[in-house]
Design a protein around this motif. Sequence first.
Motif, PDB file in Angstrom:
ATOM      1  N   ILE A   4       9.597 -65.618 -44.415  1.00  0.00           N
ATOM      2  CA  ILE A   4      11.295 -66.337 -44.998  1.00  0.00           C
ATOM      3  C   ILE A   4      11.672 -66.281 -46.982  1.00  0.00           C
ATOM      4  O   ILE A   4      10.277 -66.420 -47.520  1.00  0.00           O
ATOM      5  CB  ILE A   4      11.083 -67.635 -45.304  1.00  0.00           C
ATOM      6  CG1 ILE A   4      10.592 -68.032 -43.587  1.00  0.00           C
ATOM      7  CG2 ILE A   4      12.350 -68.642 -45.815  1.00  0.00           C
ATOM      8  CD1 ILE A   4      10.339 -69.408 -42.730  1.00  0.00           C
ATOM      9  N   HIS A  24      16.714 -70.455 -47.573  1.00  0.00           N
ATOM     10  CA  HIS A  24      17.054 -68.878 -46.308  1.00  0.00           C
ATOM     11  C   HIS A  24      17.923 -68.268 -47.078  1.00  0.00           C
ATOM     12  O   HIS A  24      19.123 -67.798 -46.583  1.00  0.00           O
ATOM     13  CB  HIS A  24      17.631 -69.015 -44.614  1.00  0.00           C
ATOM     14  CG  HIS A  24      16.855 -70.560 -43.867  1.00  0.00           C
ATOM     15  ND1 HIS A  24      15.924 -69.388 -43.422  1.00  0.00           N
ATOM     16  CD2 HIS A  24      16.625 -70.823 -43.474  1.00  0.00           C
ATOM     17  CE1 HIS A  24      14.756 -69.574 -42.735  1.00  0.00           C
ATOM     18  NE2 HIS A  24      15.282 -70.602 -42.529  1.00  0.00           N
ATOM     19  N   GLN A  27      19.396 -64.575 -46.149  1.00  0.00           N
ATOM     20  CA  GLN A  27      21.099 -65.534 -45.311  1.00  0.00           C
ATOM     21  C   GLN A  27      21.920 -66.099 -45.921  1.00  0.00           C
ATOM     22  O   GLN A  27      23.424 -65.588 -44.857  1.00  0.00           O
ATOM     23  CB  GLN A  27      20.577 -66.332 -44.057  1.00  0.00           C
ATOM     24  CG  GLN A  27      19.204 -65.248 -43.593  1.00  0.00           C
ATOM     25  CD  GLN A  27      18.561 -66.662 -42.638  1.00  0.00           C
ATOM     26  OE1 GLN A  27      19.236 -66.403 -42.135  1.00  0.00           O
ATOM     27  NE2 GLN A  27      17.572 -66.006 -41.207  1.00  0.00           N
ATOM     28  N   LYS A  29      22.579 -68.305 -46.637  1.00  0.00           N
ATOM     29  CA  LYS A  29      22.566 -69.955 -45.838  1.00  0.00           C
ATOM     30  C   LYS A  29      23.786 -71.601 -46.580  1.00  0.00           C
ATOM     31  O   LYS A  29      24.819 -71.886 -45.942  1.00  0.00           O
ATOM     32  CB  LYS A  29      21.615 -70.394 -45.049  1.00  0.00           C
ATOM     33  CG  LYS A  29      21.053 -72.212 -44.587  1.00  0.00           C
ATOM     34  CD  LYS A  29      20.102 -72.267 -44.109  1.00  0.00           C
ATOM     35  CE  LYS A  29      20.495 -73.627 -44.193  1.00  0.00           C
ATOM     36  NZ  LYS A  29      20.378 -74.909 -44.560  1.00  0.00           N
TER      37      LYS A  29
END
Length: 245
Positions: A4, A24, A27, A29
């Motif tokens: 992660i 995250h 990503q 996020k």
Amino acid sequence: MISITQGIYCIEINNKKYIGKDVHIDQNKRKKEHYNLLIKGTHYNKHLQRAFDKYKTFDYDVLIEFRDIDNETLSTCEMFYIDIFDTYNKGYNLTKGGEGGNGLRISKSEREKRSERYTGEKNPQSKLTNKQFFEIVEHLKQGKTNREIAKMYNIHERYISLIRHKKRFKKLWEQVKDYNPINSDEQLKNRGKVTEQMFKEIVHMIKNGKTNAEIERKFDLSSGTASRIRHKKLYKQWWQRFFNE
């Protein structure tokens, strides 16, 4: 085991920053969450929302990434960057960091203790050792330019500029006494092209709708100089001193 990526990010609107952490970050996020709330006009940070509504900009940058670190370390890193950029006092952060979804709040003494882990050369993003920092301070005192020092240490001159103005290595700066950098011949030559009185007249012309070309012709300035003054890329201290901008 799935790896992660966590990290620290920065949102900038109108030259003011907001620092946050993302578990995250690979990503995006938190970037998506912030942007969606700002677009809807429902962001919980009212200062950030007002700035977005006014300037319609949203600059996002990842400051540092980690692989599989614990939440405590990530929170410590967040506090470190909030302190470095002073975004609690001069930016959009409403706290000094260290809070998370579990409501954790860290005491001042513990905050300072943890921040020591990221001081100077311990900072994962540091480009210099502590010894090199003190060497650079001496070069600044002797009048060397950012370009000259950057070449010596093989780093970008803008990083030297940040050190010159105490925007990097803040904890180490506390150990420096009698810091009074000397302007080099190159710096004095460049600064001498525009006097304080000329600067005031140039700003007056800018505010009265004169073009960059008109300003440069009147004061015999090189191409691009008026534009850099107009956008506060030059003589920032005079903008603040004389016009509070």
